[in-house]
Design a protein around this motif. Structure first.
Motif, PDB file in Angstrom:
ATOM      1  N   ALA A  38       0.833  -1.023   0.258  1.00  0.00           N
ATOM      2  CA  ALA A  38       0.295   0.002   0.201  1.00  0.00           C
ATOM      3  C   ALA A  38       0.926   1.449   0.086  1.00  0.00           C
ATOM      4  O   ALA A  38       0.141   2.580   0.419  1.00  0.00           O
ATOM      5  CB  ALA A  38      -1.046   0.136   0.826  1.00  0.00           C
ATOM      6  N   GLY A  39       2.089   1.102  -0.733  1.00  0.00           N
ATOM      7  CA  GLY A  39       3.082   2.567  -0.039  1.00  0.00           C
ATOM      8  C   GLY A  39       2.934   3.289  -1.731  1.00  0.00           C
ATOM      9  O   GLY A  39       2.170   2.717  -3.350  1.00  0.00           O
ATOM     10  N   ILE A  40       3.785   3.461  -2.183  1.00  0.00           N
ATOM     11  CA  ILE A  40       3.839   4.354  -3.517  1.00  0.00           C
ATOM     12  C   ILE A  40       4.418   3.901  -4.220  1.00  0.00           C
ATOM     13  O   ILE A  40       4.145   3.880  -5.338  1.00  0.00           O
ATOM     14  CB  ILE A  40       4.917   5.832  -3.210  1.00  0.00           C
ATOM     15  CG1 ILE A  40       5.269   6.422  -2.196  1.00  0.00           C
ATOM     16  CG2 ILE A  40       5.271   6.667  -4.644  1.00  0.00           C
ATOM     17  CD1 ILE A  40       3.709   7.171  -2.596  1.00  0.00           C
ATOM     18  N   GLY A  41       5.089   2.608  -4.354  1.00  0.00           N
ATOM     19  CA  GLY A  41       5.195   1.664  -5.619  1.00  0.00           C
ATOM     20  C   GLY A  41       3.736   1.306  -5.955  1.00  0.00           C
ATOM     21  O   GLY A  41       3.729   1.229  -7.329  1.00  0.00           O
ATOM     22  N   ASP A  42       3.273   0.449  -5.045  1.00  0.00           N
ATOM     23  CA  ASP A  42       1.308  -0.511  -5.722  1.00  0.00           C
ATOM     24  C   ASP A  42       0.896   1.000  -5.914  1.00  0.00           C
ATOM     25  O   ASP A  42       0.175   0.200  -6.710  1.00  0.00           O
ATOM     26  CB  ASP A  42       1.749  -0.342  -4.252  1.00  0.00           C
ATOM     27  CG  ASP A  42       2.005  -1.381  -3.769  1.00  0.00           C
ATOM     28  OD1 ASP A  42       2.977  -2.276  -3.763  1.00  0.00           O
ATOM     29  OD2 ASP A  42       1.719  -2.158  -2.604  1.00  0.00           O
ATOM     30  N   LEU A  43       0.931   2.115  -6.078  1.00  0.00           N
ATOM     31  CA  LEU A  43       0.117   3.053  -6.211  1.00  0.00           C
ATOM     32  C   LEU A  43       0.633   3.750  -8.028  1.00  0.00           C
ATOM     33  O   LEU A  43      -0.302   3.836  -9.175  1.00  0.00           O
ATOM     34  CB  LEU A  43       0.044   4.694  -6.101  1.00  0.00           C
ATOM     35  CG  LEU A  43      -0.551   4.490  -4.307  1.00  0.00           C
ATOM     36  CD1 LEU A  43      -0.444   6.015  -3.565  1.00  0.00           C
ATOM     37  CD2 LEU A  43      -2.568   4.057  -4.268  1.00  0.00           C
ATOM     38  N   ASN A  44       1.761   3.588  -7.797  1.00  0.00           N
ATOM     39  CA  ASN A  44       2.615   2.862  -9.488  1.00  0.00           C
ATOM     40  C   ASN A  44       1.911   2.743 -10.157  1.00  0.00           C
ATOM     41  O   ASN A  44       1.541   2.602 -11.423  1.00  0.00           O
ATOM     42  CB  ASN A  44       4.013   3.672  -9.169  1.00  0.00           C
ATOM     43  CG  ASN A  44       4.399   4.941  -8.830  1.00  0.00           C
ATOM     44  OD1 ASN A  44       3.883   6.328  -8.344  1.00  0.00           O
ATOM     45  ND2 ASN A  44       5.329   5.042  -8.007  1.00  0.00           N
ATOM     46  N   ILE A  45       2.418   0.943  -9.517  1.00  0.00           N
ATOM     47  CA  ILE A  45       1.613  -0.182 -10.729  1.00  0.00           C
ATOM     48  C   ILE A  45      -0.360  -0.128 -10.704  1.00  0.00           C
ATOM     49  O   ILE A  45       0.181  -0.075 -12.514  1.00  0.00           O
ATOM     50  CB  ILE A  45       2.132  -1.399  -9.184  1.00  0.00           C
ATOM     51  CG1 ILE A  45       3.717  -1.634  -9.697  1.00  0.00           C
ATOM     52  CG2 ILE A  45       1.191  -2.619 -10.822  1.00  0.00           C
ATOM     53  CD1 ILE A  45       4.390  -2.433  -8.999  1.00  0.00           C
ATOM     54  N   LEU A  46      -0.414   0.382 -10.053  1.00  0.00           N
ATOM     55  CA  LEU A  46      -1.760   0.514  -9.906  1.00  0.00           C
ATOM     56  C   LEU A  46      -2.595   1.854 -10.303  1.00  0.00           C
ATOM     57  O   LEU A  46      -3.155   1.413 -12.667  1.00  0.00           O
ATOM     58  CB  LEU A  46      -2.613   0.358  -8.480  1.00  0.00           C
ATOM     59  CG  LEU A  46      -2.712  -0.444  -8.207  1.00  0.00           C
ATOM     60  CD1 LEU A  46      -3.563   0.392  -6.882  1.00  0.00           C
ATOM     61  CD2 LEU A  46      -3.532  -1.522  -8.550  1.00  0.00           C
ATOM     62  N   GLN A  47      -1.247   2.261 -11.320  1.00  0.00           N
ATOM     63  CA  GLN A  47      -1.655   3.444 -11.965  1.00  0.00           C
ATOM     64  C   GLN A  47      -1.131   3.012 -14.089  1.00  0.00           C
ATOM     65  O   GLN A  47      -2.134   3.844 -14.441  1.00  0.00           O
ATOM     66  CB  GLN A  47      -1.050   4.788 -12.660  1.00  0.00           C
ATOM     67  CG  GLN A  47      -1.406   6.230 -12.865  1.00  0.00           C
ATOM     68  CD  GLN A  47      -2.805   6.318 -12.752  1.00  0.00           C
ATOM     69  OE1 GLN A  47      -3.185   7.035 -11.651  1.00  0.00           O
ATOM     70  NE2 GLN A  47      -3.578   6.803 -13.848  1.00  0.00           N
TER      71      GLN A  47
ATOM     72  N   GLY B 219      -2.728   0.927 -18.678  1.00  0.00           N
ATOM     73  CA  GLY B 219      -3.515   0.505 -20.053  1.00  0.00           C
ATOM     74  C   GLY B 219      -4.208  -0.061 -20.343  1.00  0.00           C
ATOM     75  O   GLY B 219      -4.975  -0.999 -21.308  1.00  0.00           O
ATOM     76  N   ILE B 220      -5.479  -0.548 -19.531  1.00  0.00           N
ATOM     77  CA  ILE B 220      -7.159  -0.364 -19.574  1.00  0.00           C
ATOM     78  C   ILE B 220      -7.692   0.310 -20.072  1.00  0.00           C
ATOM     79  O   ILE B 220      -8.397   0.448 -21.344  1.00  0.00           O
ATOM     80  CB  ILE B 220      -7.525  -1.071 -17.852  1.00  0.00           C
ATOM     81  CG1 ILE B 220      -6.965  -2.392 -17.747  1.00  0.00           C
ATOM     82  CG2 ILE B 220      -9.243  -0.809 -18.480  1.00  0.00           C
ATOM     83  CD1 ILE B 220      -7.476  -2.422 -15.624  1.00  0.00           C
TER      84      ILE B 220
END
Length: 129
Positions: free
Chosen positions: A111-120, A125-126
């Protein structure tokens, strides 16, 4: 209307006991803030249960090997909130040990910044599809 000798309920209807009846109306556990990823395991040797409800004994049996609260919930076919209360009761009685999920201090942890970048990136892509 059912005829004499036929069951008065339908298997597809689901459980006849509401989840709040399992917890006796409680919405808060025994003071442990449990996450769905919290691991629980039965203490060896397990002390005698003070609860007669079958859910408690089922939890103790399945937690002979470490299980997450989410796994226990799925196996019992109970809502996560109800399972957290039941597991919390067993922890408070000393029947279960628990280990909270790992939490880190860096920005790239759960739930850190890295995860937010991946989700973005996934969202972008979607949108391109």
């Amino acid at each position: 209307m059912t005829r004499i000798g036929q069951p008065w309920f339908d298997d597809a209807a689901g459980p006849l006991v509401r989840p709040y009846a399992v917890t006796r109306g409680r919405t808060m556990g025994a003071g442990h803030d449990l996450d769905m990823l919290t691991l629980v395991v039965t203490v060896s040797p397990a002390p005698r249960l003070r609860h007669v409800e079958t859910e408690y004994s089922e939890i103790v049996q399945m937690c002979r090997t470490a299980q997450s609260v989410a796994e226990v919930s799925a196996r019992l076919n109970l809502p996560l909130a109800v399972t957290k209360i039941l597991v919390g009761d067993l922890i408070a009685e000393g029947v279960l040990n628990f280990r909270a999920p790992a939490s880190g201090d860096s920005d790239t942890d759960i739930a850190g910044i890295g995860d937010l970048n991946i989700l973005q990136a996934v969202l972008n892509g979607i949108r391109k599809l």
